[in-house]
Design an enzyme around this catalytic site. Structure first.
Site, mmCIF file in Angstrom:
data_model
loop_
_atom_site.group_PDB
_atom_site.id
_atom_site.type_symbol
_atom_site.label_atom_id
_atom_site.label_comp_id
_atom_site.label_asym_id
_atom_site.label_seq_id
_atom_site.Cartn_x
_atom_site.Cartn_y
_atom_site.Cartn_z
ATOM 1 C CB CYS A 157 -8.254 9.780 5.139
ATOM 2 S SG CYS A 157 -10.011 9.462 5.285
ATOM 3 C CG HIS A 175 -8.488 8.898 0.289
ATOM 4 N ND1 HIS A 175 -7.540 8.137 0.924
ATOM 5 C CD2 HIS A 175 -9.615 8.781 1.013
ATOM 6 C CE1 HIS A 175 -8.081 7.573 2.001
ATOM 7 N NE2 HIS A 175 -9.338 7.955 2.067
ATOM 8 C CD GLU A 211 -4.721 8.743 -1.279
ATOM 9 O OE1 GLU A 211 -4.836 9.969 -1.055
ATOM 10 O OE2 GLU A 211 -5.189 7.861 -0.513
#
Ligand code: GLN
Length: 534
Positions: free
Chosen positions: A384, A510, A512
């Site tokens: 990001c 994102h 993650e």
């Protein structure tokens, strides 16, 4: 229609005992025994959602596929269960009151005085049930944030009391997690805080069905008996939760303690077969027996609180295990990095991850970290804001666009290579107004990103307002920073990659949030692989 079963998890004595991990672990075991389970978190604060909270307050904000900004515990739920959560899985006091007040303004209460009981508690109960309204789940596990005795959590506890009464003891149980501290001076484990905490819960109308005692050492049968007697809980329903080296060990410890069996028996459900947890155990085996050891630099501005980057650090754990690699994460404050000191700061580091973030503090340090990776062929992973910094760095130092920046940082820049999305320009409210949740992305086959994913179409979660400015796309492409991932609907750039580099990938989304124990995220796995090779 089947009876949906409700399990509530409350906490006593202190916060941070790991209610989230306990809930996720129990849910994992119930899931492995063949039940469909979901977990919900009730947060007692008045923010409508944690989207507007500084990460220093409660750690990272976790984003669900449907675009809700939620508590970081939902991340644990997904990482343990491998099942997506949604907006309905996180409720805050702010959201409850907002709904009730809106209804009052509509005149929905027909002239009645609107009160905590029954209006707020009814809304809480409605939301608790909403998560399983389509009958998708056999068991709903609900974690109540905060500690019993807090003023803020009273309406939640009262709602649980009512639900227990309405649904009956075989359909609704309460697990209370407390602390049993060890006093070195007398060499004893102390149960008084637990007794007091249960008393407090009783004052609020709830008799817990199961107690989980968090402790740093094994508890004797005597201690358990004492707790059972004084807290009016069956002896076999007093369970210990001893400190372990990794949170992923907790489901196995709870299996040893038979927590799942106790819960199922109390809920009058068949216990089914003992879960083998093959993949889970294999994950732990690899995690604990690494063949490689590396240091990764995590560059961000909230590094003082590791929870600010919870999903990223967990994704590194997952990808470390899958590579049989022990990763030592070195948190580096971006404000401390400059072009001059980068090689000293990153000494001994195999790869660098530049974290997401907002605002200008520490931004130049992030750009220096990117430059160091690009010029020294060090594996780089930008997430990001991390990707946006990579774009700015490339514009400045390779494309020679002097003063290039993101308009988030410099709104007068001559080269706004990262700019506010058109639809964001009229937005004034801060809460829930970013580009949020899952969006599609098409990946170019001729890329390292494709090597990682192995597919050309992906969906990843977003949380940002700014984007790569497509006006400059050809300048980047011609000079070696390639937009290898594009959103098919909006043409927005999702992934930037330098092809002529060991491993240099920046993503606008994102990844993650999508990494779980059973399915470590492919970009993290390949990033770590590149770092090991390096
Ligand atoms: N501040 C940037 C934006 O809003 C990046 C956000 C982030 O890293 N999540 O676009």
């Amino acid at each position: 229609m089947k009876d949906i079963k409700y399990v509530f998890v409350t906490g006593g004595v202190t916060s941070s005992l790991g209610k989230g991990i306990l809930s996720a672990s129990l849910a994992k075991l119930l899931q492995s025994r063949g039940y469909s389970v979901t977990i919900q978190k009730l947060d007692p604060y008045i923010n409508v959602d944690p989207g507007t909270l500084n990460p220093y307050e409660h750690g990272e904000c976790y984003v669900t596929l449907d675009g809700a900004e939620t508590d970081l515990d939902l991340g644990h739920y997904e990482r343990f269960l491998n099942v997506p959560t949604s907006q309905a899985n996180n409720i805050t006091t702010g959201r409850i009151y907002q709904t009730v007040i809106e209804k009052e303004r509509e005149g929905a209460y027909l002239g009645k005085t609107v009160q905590v009981i029954p209006h707020i508690t009814d809304e809480i109960k409605r939301r608790i049930k909403l998560v399983s309204s389509d009958n998708k789940f056999d068991i709903v596990l609900t974690e109540i944030g905060g500690t019993v005795g807090d003023i803020e959590s009273l309406p939640y506890i009262e709602s649980v009391r009512q639900l227990k009464w309405e649904l009956g003891p075989q359909n609704c149980i309460v697990i209370h997690l407390t602390l049993v501290p060890f006093l070195p001076s007398t060499g004893e484990s102390k149960t008084k805080p637990t007794q007091h905490s249960v008393k407090m819960l009783l004052e609020e109308g709830i008799q817990p069905d199961i107690l989980v005692l968090r402790t740093d050492r094994n508890l004797s049968a005597d201690i358990r008996r004492k707790v059972a007697l004084f807290c009016n809980v069956e002896e076999n329903a007093v369970v210990e939760s001893v400190n372990v080296s990794t949170i992923y060990e907790v489901p196995l410890r709870m299996l040893d303690e038979k927590l799942d069996q106790i819960v199922l028996k109390k809920l009058n459900l068949p216990v089914n077969e003992e879960p083998p947890l093959v993949e889970w155990r294999e994950f732990l085996r690899r995690l604990k027996n690494p063949k490689h050891f590396i240091k990764i630099g995590l560059v961000g501005k909230y590094v003082e609180l590791a929870d600010s980057y919870k999903s990223i650090t967990e994704a590194l754990v997952h990808s470390g295990s899958s590579n049989e690699c022990k990763i030592d994460i070195k948190f580096i404050h971006s404000a401390e990095i400059t072009d001059k000191n980068a090689s000293e700061k990153f000494n001994g580091i195999s790869g660098i991850l530049v974290a997401p973030g907002f605002g200008s503090r520490g931004i130049e340090g992030k750009i220096s970290a990117v430059r160091y990776c690009r010029e020294n062929n060090i594996p780089f992973f930008g997430i990001c804001l991390g990707m946006q910094c990579a774009v700015v760095e490339f514009a400045k130092n390779v494309l020679k666009m002097e003063g290039a920046h993101s308009t988030e940082i410099d709104d007068k820049t001559k080269y706004p290579v990262i700019d506010l999305m058109e639809e964001q320009k009229s937005v004034v409210n801060k809460g829930g107004t970013m580009r949020l949740g899952g969006f599609k992305c098409i990946i170019n086959k001729d890329s390292k990103t494709f090597e990682a994913y192995g597919v050309t179409e992906i969906t990843e979660r977003h949380r940002h307002r700014y984007e790569f400015n497509n006006k400059y796309i050809e300048d980047f492409r011609k000079n070696g920073m390639i937009p290898v991932g594009i959103n098919p609907e909006s043409d927005l750039v999702e992934i930037m990659e330098i092809s002529d580099h060991k491993w240099f990938i920046g993503v606008q989304f994102h990844p993650e949030y999508n990494s779980t124990v059973i399915k470590p995220h492919p970009l993290f796995v390949h990033f770590i692989r590149a770092c090991i090779e390096k």
